[in-house]
Design a protein around this motif. Structure first.
Motif, PDB file in Angstrom:
ATOM      1  N   HIS A 136     -11.127   8.512   8.500  1.00 44.40           N
ATOM      2  CA  HIS A 136     -12.448   8.788   9.074  1.00 44.40           C
ATOM      3  C   HIS A 136     -12.843  10.229   8.760  1.00 44.40           C
ATOM      4  CE1 HIS A 136     -12.078   5.006  11.169  1.00 44.40           C
ATOM      5  NE2 HIS A 136     -10.900   5.397  11.640  1.00 44.40           N
ATOM      6  N   GLU A 137     -13.115  10.499   7.529  1.00 41.82           N
ATOM      7  CA  GLU A 137     -13.435  11.855   7.123  1.00 41.82           C
ATOM      8  C   GLU A 137     -14.928  11.982   6.855  1.00 41.82           C
ATOM      9  OE1 GLU A 137     -12.233  11.037   2.475  1.00 41.82           O
ATOM     10  OE2 GLU A 137     -10.919  12.235   3.734  1.00 41.82           O
ATOM     11  N   TYR A 138     -15.444  13.163   7.147  1.00 46.12           N
ATOM     12  CA  TYR A 138     -16.848  13.437   6.830  1.00 46.12           C
ATOM     13  C   TYR A 138     -16.984  13.878   5.384  1.00 46.12           C
ATOM     14  CZ  TYR A 138     -17.585  13.338  11.877  1.00 46.12           C
ATOM     15  OH  TYR A 138     -17.635  12.968  13.189  1.00 46.12           O
ATOM     16  N   LEU A 139     -16.022  14.693   4.926  1.00 42.66           N
ATOM     17  CA  LEU A 139     -16.029  15.182   3.556  1.00 42.66           C
ATOM     18  C   LEU A 139     -14.639  14.972   2.960  1.00 42.66           C
ATOM     19  CD1 LEU A 139     -17.749  18.665   4.127  1.00 42.66           C
ATOM     20  CD2 LEU A 139     -18.844  16.570   3.345  1.00 42.66           C
ATOM     21  N   THR A 140     -14.561  14.755   1.668  1.00 42.95           N
ATOM     22  CA  THR A 140     -13.267  14.661   1.009  1.00 42.95           C
ATOM     23  C   THR A 140     -12.670  16.064   0.904  1.00 42.95           C
ATOM     24  OG1 THR A 140     -14.210  14.936  -1.191  1.00 42.95           O
ATOM     25  CG2 THR A 140     -14.027  12.667  -0.346  1.00 42.95           C
ATOM     26  N   LEU A 141     -11.387  16.137   0.555  1.00 46.58           N
ATOM     27  CA  LEU A 141     -10.742  17.446   0.446  1.00 46.58           C
ATOM     28  C   LEU A 141     -11.418  18.355  -0.587  1.00 46.58           C
ATOM     29  CD1 LEU A 141      -6.975  16.522   0.893  1.00 46.58           C
ATOM     30  CD2 LEU A 141      -8.414  17.831   2.442  1.00 46.58           C
ATOM     31  N   PRO A 142     -11.757  17.865  -1.782  1.00 44.09           N
ATOM     32  CA  PRO A 142     -12.473  18.744  -2.723  1.00 44.09           C
ATOM     33  C   PRO A 142     -13.835  19.198  -2.187  1.00 44.09           C
ATOM     34  CG  PRO A 142     -11.586  16.844  -3.880  1.00 44.09           C
ATOM     35  CD  PRO A 142     -11.373  16.602  -2.430  1.00 44.09           C
ATOM     36  N   GLU A 143     -14.537  18.310  -1.483  1.00 46.77           N
ATOM     37  CA  GLU A 143     -15.824  18.691  -0.902  1.00 46.77           C
ATOM     38  C   GLU A 143     -15.629  19.748   0.186  1.00 46.77           C
ATOM     39  OE1 GLU A 143     -18.434  14.575  -1.375  1.00 46.77           O
ATOM     40  OE2 GLU A 143     -17.217  14.874   0.423  1.00 46.77           O
ATOM     41  N   GLU A 144     -14.556  19.602   0.974  1.00 45.09           N
ATOM     42  CA  GLU A 144     -14.264  20.602   2.002  1.00 45.09           C
ATOM     43  C   GLU A 144     -13.973  21.950   1.364  1.00 45.09           C
ATOM     44  OE1 GLU A 144     -11.049  19.218   4.409  1.00 45.09           O
ATOM     45  OE2 GLU A 144     -12.319  17.916   5.610  1.00 45.09           O
ATOM     46  N   THR A 148       0.854  -1.193   0.000  1.00 44.59           N
ATOM     47  CA  THR A 148       0.000   0.000   0.000  1.00 44.59           C
ATOM     48  C   THR A 148       0.885   1.236   0.000  1.00 44.59           C
ATOM     49  OG1 THR A 148      -0.097  -0.042   2.395  1.00 44.59           O
ATOM     50  CG2 THR A 148      -1.855  -1.191   1.218  1.00 44.59           C
ATOM     51  N   PRO A 149       0.346   2.397  -0.363  1.00 45.01           N
ATOM     52  CA  PRO A 149       1.174   3.596  -0.418  1.00 45.01           C
ATOM     53  C   PRO A 149       1.705   4.048   0.937  1.00 45.01           C
ATOM     54  CG  PRO A 149      -1.105   4.107  -0.984  1.00 45.01           C
ATOM     55  CD  PRO A 149      -1.010   2.631  -0.834  1.00 45.01           C
ATOM     56  N   GLY A 150       1.035   3.740   2.006  1.00 43.70           N
ATOM     57  CA  GLY A 150       1.517   4.155   3.317  1.00 43.70           C
ATOM     58  C   GLY A 150       0.560   3.756   4.402  1.00 43.70           C
ATOM     59  N   LYS A 151       0.988   3.978   5.642  1.00 42.56           N
ATOM     60  CA  LYS A 151       0.161   3.588   6.767  1.00 42.56           C
ATOM     61  C   LYS A 151      -0.766   4.715   7.204  1.00 42.56           C
ATOM     62  CE  LYS A 151       3.172   2.209   9.836  1.00 42.56           C
ATOM     63  NZ  LYS A 151       3.912   1.523  10.870  1.00 42.56           N
ATOM     64  N   GLY A 152      -0.432   5.947   6.887  1.00 41.62           N
ATOM     65  CA  GLY A 152      -1.220   7.087   7.363  1.00 41.62           C
ATOM     66  C   GLY A 152      -2.381   7.403   6.446  1.00 41.62           C
ATOM     67  N   GLY A 153      -2.969   8.563   6.692  1.00 38.52           N
ATOM     68  CA  GLY A 153      -4.038   9.023   5.831  1.00 38.52           C
ATOM     69  C   GLY A 153      -5.289   9.374   6.606  1.00 38.52           C
TER      70      GLY A 153
END
Length: 173
Positions: free
Chosen positions: A74-82, A66-71
């Protein structure tokens, strides 16, 4: 995957945690034994062994690499939606109107459909480069002219009251 492919990936991956996961898979392929023994041999917890082998059995090599362990999991909105959500508040701020955190929070809660903590809004604003700007506090009865006069005459008053200019008193017995 073959044992040789697993061994190759275990030796060549640049990320230590991925190498460790491949080592767990390698141990399970070469010498199948209980998860407790693999955990002792590889230096991880038993639950890590169970998790890595389970996800490898379900998804194959893609589960390990996988690309990484972080990220943001648990988001309510994606970055573009925000970004789209904050656009009206940016426009309001550019017109010189004040956008309060309470107002943004009420709108955000209406959008996601439930209450959110204050820290959620703080992190949202921080993620998009907002910072708290407030006017400097001033006393309602402050006199700007008296303050300017004080600033202009302060140096003269300080020079007059300098301890070096005071006459020295010596005690004689």
């Amino acid at each position: 995957m073959s044992v040789d492919e697993v061994k190759e990936r275990m030796n060549t991956d640049r990320r230590p945690w991925v190498r460790q996961h491949w080592w767990i898979i390698y141990n399970a392929l070469v010498a199948p034994r209980k998860a407790q023994e693999i955990a002792v041999h590889t230096g991880v917890s038993v639950s890590t062994v169970h998790r890595v082998i389970s996800v490898y059995n379900r998804l194959g090599a893609a589960a390990i690499e996988t690309p990484g362990k972080g990220g943001r999991r648990h988001e309510y909105l994606t970055l573009p939606e925000e970004k789209a959500f904050l656009a009206p508040f940016f426009a309001q701020a550019e017109r010189g109107e004040i956008a309060t955190v309470a107002e943004i929070q009420r709108t955000y809660e209406a959008k996601v459909g439930h209450e959110v903590d204050d820290s959620t809004i703080s992190r949202l604003l921080n993620r998009h480069g907002w910072r708290k700007l407030m006017p400097r506090p001033r006393h309602p009865k402050a006199d700007p002219q008296a303050q300017q006069h004080f600033k202009k005459t302060l140096k003269r008053r300080l020079k007059r009251q300098s301890p070096h200019d005071q006459p020295k008193i010596s005690a004689r017995c």
